[in-house]
Design a protein around this motif. Structure first.
Motif, PDB file in Angstrom:
ATOM      1  N   ASN A  67       0.855  -1.189   0.000  1.00  0.00           N
ATOM      2  CA  ASN A  67       0.000   0.000   0.000  1.00  0.00           C
ATOM      3  C   ASN A  67       0.891   1.240   0.000  1.00  0.00           C
ATOM      4  N   LYS A  68       0.984   1.918  -1.140  1.00  0.00           N
ATOM      5  CA  LYS A  68       1.930   3.033  -1.263  1.00  0.00           C
ATOM      6  C   LYS A  68       1.597   4.191  -0.341  1.00  0.00           C
ATOM      7  N   ASP A  69       0.316   4.369  -0.010  1.00  0.00           N
ATOM      8  CA  ASP A  69      -0.056   5.446   0.904  1.00  0.00           C
ATOM      9  C   ASP A  69       0.440   5.165   2.319  1.00  0.00           C
ATOM     10  N   THR A 119       9.057  -2.536  -3.173  1.00  0.00           N
ATOM     11  CA  THR A 119      10.333  -1.834  -3.346  1.00  0.00           C
ATOM     12  C   THR A 119      10.121  -0.479  -4.006  1.00  0.00           C
ATOM     13  N   LEU A 120       9.304  -0.439  -5.049  1.00  0.00           N
ATOM     14  CA  LEU A 120       9.028   0.823  -5.736  1.00  0.00           C
ATOM     15  C   LEU A 120       8.402   1.846  -4.802  1.00  0.00           C
ATOM     16  N   TRP A 121       7.452   1.408  -3.991  1.00  0.00           N
ATOM     17  CA  TRP A 121       6.762   2.354  -3.100  1.00  0.00           C
ATOM     18  C   TRP A 121       7.714   2.875  -2.025  1.00  0.00           C
ATOM     19  N   LYS A 132      15.856  16.364  -0.771  1.00  0.00           N
ATOM     20  CA  LYS A 132      15.830  17.571   0.059  1.00  0.00           C
ATOM     21  C   LYS A 132      17.049  17.628   0.971  1.00  0.00           C
ATOM     22  N   GLN A 133      17.455  16.470   1.490  1.00  0.00           N
ATOM     23  CA  GLN A 133      18.625  16.391   2.371  1.00  0.00           C
ATOM     24  C   GLN A 133      19.937  16.499   1.606  1.00  0.00           C
ATOM     25  N   CYS A 134      19.884  16.188   0.298  1.00  0.00           N
ATOM     26  CA  CYS A 134      21.085  16.051  -0.542  1.00  0.00           C
ATOM     27  C   CYS A 134      21.968  14.916  -0.041  1.00  0.00           C
ATOM     28  N   SER A 135      21.348  13.875   0.482  1.00  0.00           N
ATOM     29  CA  SER A 135      22.083  12.691   0.943  1.00  0.00           C
ATOM     30  C   SER A 135      21.094  11.567   1.207  1.00  0.00           C
ATOM     31  N   GLY A 136      21.613  10.342   1.239  1.00  0.00           N
ATOM     32  CA  GLY A 136      20.781   9.180   1.540  1.00  0.00           C
ATOM     33  C   GLY A 136      21.351   7.932   0.904  1.00  0.00           C
ATOM     34  N   HIS A 137      20.832   6.793   1.337  1.00  0.00           N
ATOM     35  CA  HIS A 137      21.322   5.499   0.847  1.00  0.00           C
ATOM     36  C   HIS A 137      20.122   4.567   0.735  1.00  0.00           C
ATOM     37  N   ILE A 138      19.881   4.048  -0.453  1.00  0.00           N
ATOM     38  CA  ILE A 138      18.794   3.101  -0.708  1.00  0.00           C
ATOM     39  C   ILE A 138      19.401   1.718  -0.895  1.00  0.00           C
ATOM     40  N   ILE A 139      18.924   0.762  -0.116  1.00  0.00           N
ATOM     41  CA  ILE A 139      19.411  -0.615  -0.212  1.00  0.00           C
ATOM     42  C   ILE A 139      18.224  -1.519  -0.518  1.00  0.00           C
ATOM     43  N   ASN A 140      18.266  -2.168  -1.671  1.00  0.00           N
ATOM     44  CA  ASN A 140      17.205  -3.060  -2.107  1.00  0.00           C
ATOM     45  C   ASN A 140      17.663  -4.511  -2.016  1.00  0.00           C
ATOM     46  N   LEU A 141      16.777  -5.366  -1.518  1.00  0.00           N
ATOM     47  CA  LEU A 141      17.081  -6.800  -1.436  1.00  0.00           C
ATOM     48  C   LEU A 141      16.657  -7.487  -2.722  1.00  0.00           C
ATOM     49  N   ALA A 166      17.146  -4.477 -12.154  1.00  0.00           N
ATOM     50  CA  ALA A 166      17.123  -3.498 -13.250  1.00  0.00           C
ATOM     51  C   ALA A 166      16.735  -2.117 -12.732  1.00  0.00           C
ATOM     52  N   PHE A 167      15.723  -2.078 -11.889  1.00  0.00           N
ATOM     53  CA  PHE A 167      15.277  -0.811 -11.317  1.00  0.00           C
ATOM     54  C   PHE A 167      16.382  -0.169 -10.489  1.00  0.00           C
ATOM     55  N   SER A 168      17.073  -0.961  -9.683  1.00  0.00           N
ATOM     56  CA  SER A 168      18.140  -0.441  -8.829  1.00  0.00           C
ATOM     57  C   SER A 168      19.280   0.132  -9.652  1.00  0.00           C
ATOM     58  N   GLU A 169      19.639  -0.549 -10.737  1.00  0.00           N
ATOM     59  CA  GLU A 169      20.722  -0.048 -11.586  1.00  0.00           C
ATOM     60  C   GLU A 169      20.311   1.243 -12.293  1.00  0.00           C
ATOM     61  N   GLY A 170      19.071   1.300 -12.749  1.00  0.00           N
ATOM     62  CA  GLY A 170      18.584   2.530 -13.363  1.00  0.00           C
ATOM     63  C   GLY A 170      18.551   3.680 -12.360  1.00  0.00           C
ATOM     64  N   LEU A 171      18.126   3.379 -11.148  1.00  0.00           N
ATOM     65  CA  LEU A 171      18.087   4.388 -10.091  1.00  0.00           C
ATOM     66  C   LEU A 171      19.489   4.874  -9.767  1.00  0.00           C
ATOM     67  N   ARG A 172      20.417   3.946  -9.647  1.00  0.00           N
ATOM     68  CA  ARG A 172      21.812   4.318  -9.365  1.00  0.00           C
ATOM     69  C   ARG A 172      22.361   5.259 -10.428  1.00  0.00           C
TER      70      ARG A 172
END
Length: 247
Positions: A67-69, A119-121, A132-141, A166-172
């Protein structure tokens, strides 16, 4: 304590599960402030209580990642409670192995909704915060099944995990000129109990494969390793499996 984890706010979607909870405990022991979000409230209570007993910092949040909300609401609440989010770990997932010829579309839908859409949500909710922070780290399993199709029985599971990779590589690639890091952790057989979710004709085969599984703590150490790197270093993909696993 680790200099690169102490004080970091880490949101773990699926934080009450095997890999999620092991990672929560590992990071809390290194000084991170952990936000555990899961649909299993009873297990969340147990995980956070264990972290408190070890003098760690943890807070729990109910979420259904399909549930994305609800996912967006959890991200907003974590930011309100902690003031920021430094790391998002998408650890919620399921593995339902069944021959396609049995045409269990309910399991297919659950797999895509939980593994891929979940994962997308998570990323959709946290990315504006990181920008907004200009920083962060996303880790996908991800999964070994996202490197090689597990057949017979694993086509839909593999499809979901190939998509995450594929999504993670595109995001990177899209975030390469920012300070936001992206890591995909790709486990093989890990003894989290996920093998018990497979029912029907493939259940005995999965249990046999998982007799050689590694503990969830092996994966949590890999996740922690990626987080601990200096800000200028992005560990893009980690593959971790039992030494005895040939797939």
């Amino acid at each position: 304590m680790s200099e690169n984890t102490t004080g970091k706010v880490v949101l773990i979607l699926g934080g009450a599960g095997g890999i999620g909870s092991a990672t929560a405990r590992d990071l809390a022991s290194k000084g991170a402030r952990v936000a555990i979000a899961d649909i299993d409230e009873e297990q969340m209570v147990a995980v956070t209580a264990g972290i408190f007993r070890s003098n760690g910092s943890a807070q729990r949040y109910y979420v259904d990642v399909t549930n994305k909300d609800l996912v967006r609401d959890v991200v907003d609440r974590v930011v309100a409670d902690f003031g920021k989010i430094d790391v998002l770990i998408n650890a919620a997932g399921i593995m339902l192995i069944r021959p396609l010829t049995e045409i269990n579309t309910c399991e297919w839908e659950t797999t895509i909704d939980l593994n891929l859409k979940g994962t997308l949500w998570g990323v959709a909710a946290v990315l504006p915060v990181f920008q907004k922070q200009c920083s962060g780290h996303i880790i996908n399993l991800g999964s070994i099944h996202g490197l090689k199709v597990f057949s017979p029985g694993g086509a839909v599971h593999s499809a979901s995990k190939y998509a995450i990779r594929a999504f993670s590589e595109g995001l990177r690639a899209e975030l390469a000129e920012t300070s936001i890091r992206v890591t995909t952790v790709t486990p093989g057989a890990v003894d989290t109990g996920i093998q018990n979710k497979t029912t029907g004709t493939d259940s005995e085969r999965m249990l046999e494969i998982y007799k050689k599984a590694i503990p969830a703590s092996a994966v949590s150490r890999a996740i922690t390793f990626a987080i601990e790197q200096p800000a200028a270093v992005d560990i893009n993909e980690i593959v971790i499996r039992p030494t005895a696993q040939f797939i």
